[in-house]
Design an enzyme around this catalytic site. Structure first.
Site, PDB file in Angstrom:
ATOM      1  N   PHE A   5      35.808  48.650  29.477  1.00 16.04           N
ATOM      2  CA  PHE A   5      37.009  47.817  29.477  1.00 16.04           C
ATOM      3  C   PHE A   5      37.247  47.253  28.075  1.00 16.04           C
ATOM      4  CE2 PHE A   5      39.622  44.089  30.463  1.00 16.04           C
ATOM      5  CZ  PHE A   5      40.578  44.677  31.273  1.00 16.04           C
ATOM      6  N   ARG A  14      46.597  53.600  39.475  1.00 13.90           N
ATOM      7  CA  ARG A  14      45.366  53.206  40.170  1.00 13.90           C
ATOM      8  C   ARG A  14      45.697  52.719  41.573  1.00 13.90           C
ATOM      9  NH1 ARG A  14      41.535  49.244  36.884  1.00 13.90           N
ATOM     10  NH2 ARG A  14      43.310  47.873  37.263  1.00 13.90           N
ATOM     11  N   ASP A  37      28.614  45.007  33.390  1.00  9.64           N
ATOM     12  CA  ASP A  37      29.878  44.385  33.766  1.00  9.64           C
ATOM     13  C   ASP A  37      30.167  44.802  35.204  1.00  9.64           C
ATOM     14  OD1 ASP A  37      32.588  43.861  34.293  1.00  9.64           O
ATOM     15  OD2 ASP A  37      33.170  44.153  32.211  1.00  9.64           O
ATOM     16  N   TYR A  94      38.315  37.385  40.682  1.00  6.50           N
ATOM     17  CA  TYR A  94      39.689  37.416  41.182  1.00  6.50           C
ATOM     18  C   TYR A  94      40.095  38.774  41.740  1.00  6.50           C
ATOM     19  CZ  TYR A  94      40.156  38.752  36.235  1.00  6.50           C
ATOM     20  OH  TYR A  94      39.981  39.310  34.996  1.00  6.50           O
ATOM     21  N   LYS A  95      39.195  39.731  41.744  1.00  2.20           N
ATOM     22  CA  LYS A  95      39.511  41.041  42.314  1.00  2.20           C
ATOM     23  C   LYS A  95      39.083  41.053  43.778  1.00  2.20           C
ATOM     24  CE  LYS A  95      38.800  43.192  37.766  1.00  2.20           C
ATOM     25  NZ  LYS A  95      40.214  43.382  37.381  1.00  2.20           N
TER      26      LYS A  95
END
Length: 411
Positions: free
Chosen positions: A133, A384, A210, A235-236
């Site tokens: 990322f 995605r 991560d 938050y995912k």
């Protein structure tokens, strides 16, 4: 062979009926919103839960509104640690005393990476991959530039990810830290973490994972995998809400010597002494710097409640079933239209999302959103699909894919 919409609808209905987690989608706000045909971006931002709406109202009226400053003594001061322990047990495969919550992923990544490097004096190389990322790459580039370290770049296939064999080719006696994502943000590739940890440790280096795209959708066993450090957002799949605080894991074996670089009063031993000089607190509290985001920790508690109830194994099974179903539909309806799959086909090497590629997807995305179908786009040409196991049904997933199929007829 093309499967008809009726056949897929029957299959989706059967999967929903047999789903052990079928009652969970109704626990999320917006699950009955007719304007949303399919929310397929749970891997970027999870839906809020109904319980969180109630919890926040009670927090405003009672905890903050009535108890006021007293709640720091009653609960808030230790909440990053107590909630971290719950997250560790339910999601991370981590024993107590190794996980805390607070700060952003970026800040915690910086803290853990800098602190890890001090544990390997004399070594001057950090291994990272080009597919990681952007924040991870940028933070590590910053640290390398600041300290004069060398970055060793892995160049994985962007449709897959880093393998233990890839890593073995670049680690050496100069390697201090290996920093990788457990699930690749674009392809969804699922790292073989135990194998990677073995290669890292055989070289005498430390491993930082991560977990942003895996926590809450993939089974994780940080302790048994011998991972040294880990960081991830909430938050995912953990439904903490936009900007909710991240989490940090430091293996118990490192806690006595680990010192992170952002010294703050809440991470000091005996903080209320207000004494001169910094002395790190014992245990995982030393990762904390300033005042933690208590309000931002409220929603995470409701998702952890559900994960404890459902079990991460069942959640992972639902995630695999959702992505397998998505791939079946994509192969039947979209591959004949020139769409390619950019995620691993083997579910054992795939996380919770699927990426499909087509040159028209960037222009198509606003039309999909307008029609109530919400995936996201990642360049150069990837859409995605991120169904969330607790909040997404098979019928909802099929409805979203049907709209994507229809958009090819109306470019």
């Amino acid at each position: 062979m093309t499967v008809t919409a009726t056949e897929f609808a029957s299959r989706a209905a059967a999967l929903d009926a047999a789903d052990p987690l079928r009652d969970y989608p109704a626990r999320f706000l917006g699950s009955d919103d007719p304007r949303i045909v399919a929310y397929l971006d749970g891997n970027s931002l999870g839906r809020p839960t109904r319980a969180t709406s109630e919890r926040i109202s009670a927090f405003l009226a009672q905890d903050w509104g009535h108890r006021l400053i007293r709640r720091w003594d009653e609960e808030w001061f230790d909440l990053p640690l107590t909630l971290g322990d719950r997250l560790g047990a339910a999601v991370l495969g981590a024993a107590t005393g190794q996980t805390t919550i607070g700060d952003s992923t970026t800040v915690l990544l910086y803290k853990l990476a800098r602190g890890a490097l001090t544990l390997r004096p004399g070594r001057t190389e950090i291994v990272v991959d080009r597919g990681n990322f952007p924040t991870d790459r940028y933070v590590l580039e910053s640290i390398a530039a600041d300290l004069g370290y060398t970055l060793r770049w892995l160049e994985p296939d962007l449709r897959a990810g880093v393998t233990a064999a890839d890593l073995a080719e670049v680690v050496s006696e100069r390697t201090a830290l290996v920093a990788l994502s457990h699930v690749a943000y674009r392809s969804g590739y699922l790292l073989d973490s135990p194998a990677v940890a073995t290669v890292t440790h055989d070289a005498g280096a430390l491993l930082l994972l991560d977990l942003c795209h895996s926590a809450g959708s993939v089974e994780i066993e940080l302790d048994s995998w011998a991972v040294d450090f880990a960081v991830g957002c909430t938050y995912k799949y953990l439904n903490g809400g936009p900007g909710s605080p991240a989490f940090a894991y430091v293996a118990a074996a490192h806690l006595d010597e680990f010192v992170q670089p952002i010294w703050g009063w809440m991470g000091r031993d005996a903080p209320f002494e207000m004494a001169q000089g910094y002395r790190p607190a014992p245990g995982i509290r030393r990762v904390i710097s300033g005042t933690p985001a208590i309000l931002g920790m409220l929603p995470i508690q409701d998702t952890i409640d559900m994960i404890e109830e459902a079990g991460i194994r069942a959640i992972r099974a639902k995630s695999v079933a959702l992505t397998e179903f998505a791939l079946d539909v994509v192969r039947s309806w979209l591959v004949p239209r020139g769409v390619t799959v950019s995620s691993p086909l083997d579910p054992a090497r795939r996380g919770g999302h699927v990426t499909i590629d087509h040159p028209t997807f960037q222009g198509m995305l606003p039309r999909l959103w307008e029609r109530g179908v919400i995936p996201d786009f990642r360049g150069p040409a990837g859409l995605r699909l991120g169904p969330s196991p607790l909040s997404t049904t098979f019928t909802e997933l099929l409805a979203g894919l049907a709209v994507i199929r229809d958009e090819f007829a109306n470019p």
